[in-house]
Design a protein around this motif. Structure first.
Motif, mmCIF file in Angstrom:
data_model
loop_
_atom_site.group_PDB
_atom_site.id
_atom_site.type_symbol
_atom_site.label_atom_id
_atom_site.label_comp_id
_atom_site.label_asym_id
_atom_site.label_seq_id
_atom_site.Cartn_x
_atom_site.Cartn_y
_atom_site.Cartn_z
ATOM 1 N N ARG A 1 11.543 -81.327 -1.137
ATOM 2 C CA ARG A 1 10.549 -80.379 -1.599
ATOM 3 C C ARG A 1 9.783 -81.080 -2.708
ATOM 4 N N MET A 2 8.516 -81.341 -2.471
ATOM 5 C CA MET A 2 7.762 -82.221 -3.348
ATOM 6 C C MET A 2 7.580 -81.632 -4.743
ATOM 7 N N ALA A 3 7.748 -82.470 -5.749
ATOM 8 C CA ALA A 3 7.503 -82.079 -7.136
ATOM 9 C C ALA A 3 5.988 -82.011 -7.371
ATOM 10 N N PRO A 4 5.557 -81.410 -8.486
ATOM 11 C CA PRO A 4 4.126 -81.305 -8.733
ATOM 12 C C PRO A 4 3.401 -82.656 -8.725
ATOM 13 N N GLN A 5 4.076 -83.711 -9.176
ATOM 14 C CA GLN A 5 3.442 -85.042 -9.157
ATOM 15 C C GLN A 5 4.511 -86.143 -9.220
#
Length: 253
Positions: A249-253
């Motif tokens: 689940r991708m982090a904000p950046q």
């Protein structure tokens, strides 16, 4: 659907997941037409697999219509379409030089979303005119989204929006085309070992791979291709999106 002997179209087939899919379908006995804007790459992959290679701008109606017609003349109308063509530029909505240029956003939508629909509409039209197979099925379309459709990172506004559109298109297209016996599915890959990632410094690659819960590595283009095979062969898969991401689940950046 038994893949052997069927005509297949693969966009973005000059590299990455598209090339892996073209190779895999050819090994399974499909008559594959590879479409890509990169003339040299599409010719190389087509020659390798004994298929047809055509230069095609998926965002252009005329270019796509010509390519689909040429492929049908050579191999017969496609029963399989795999949409892999896409771009993933990174740009903030408001950066140091001001707001993102509208043309930059439009280009990503044109290729990733409109390009996907462009080939879908043309391939589906050809499929609808084919005689049904024993089960009543006429064709399968597999589109490519991204985990960015769900967890778009900073700088991915255009990319995430385009892939979110592909996700939203899936169930609508599947319902629309059901009366023709045409299934529509979407794969949403996570971090896949394509040239874009593999050209990064090794320390950056290692850091990214460590964010995948399991397995702690990049996905392989061949794993995408094998999932395409399963979707084509499994008639109950329709109107849904499959994440191919190792639970990331991708982090904000």
């Amino acid at each position: 659907m038994n893949i052997t002997g069927l005509s297949a179209l693969v966009t973005g087939g000059g590299s990455g997941m598209g090339a892996a899919t073209a190779r895999h379908l050819a090994r399974l006995g499909a008559k594959v037409t590879v479409l890509d804007v990169n003339k040299d790459a599409v010719a190389a992959v087509a020659a390798e697999i004994g298929g047809l290679g055509l230069t095609c701008d998926v965002s252009s109606a005329a270019s796509a219509e010509e390519a689909v017609a040429t492929a049908a003349a050579a191999h017969g109308p496609a029963r399989i379409l795999v949409n892999c063509a896409g771009v993933a530029p990174a740009k903030r909505i408001v950066g140091r030089d001001g707001p993102m240029a509208l043309d930059d956003f439009r280009r990503v939508i044109d290729i990733n979303l409109i390009g996907t629909f462009n080939l879908l509409r043309l391939a589906a039209d050809g499929m609808a005119k084919l005689d049904p197979l024993d089960s009543g099925e006429r064709g399968v379309i597999v589109n490519t989204a991204s985990v960015a459709a769900y967890e778009g990172q900073v700088g991915q506004a255009a990319y995430a929006a385009s892939k979110g559109g592909v996700v939203a298109l899936t169930i609508c297209a599947a319902r629309d085309l059901a009366r023709h016996g045409v299934r529509v599915m979407t794969i949403a890959p996570g971090l896949i070992g394509t040239p874009m990632l593999l050209n990064m410094p090794q320390e950056v690659q290692d850091s990214l791979a460590a964010t995948v819960p399991f397995p702690k590595r990049f996905g392989q283009p061949e794993e995408y291709a094998r999932l395409v095979q399963h979707i084509v062969e499994n008639e109950m898969l329709n109107g849904d999106v499959i994440r191919l991401d190792g639970a990331i689940r991708m982090a904000p950046q």
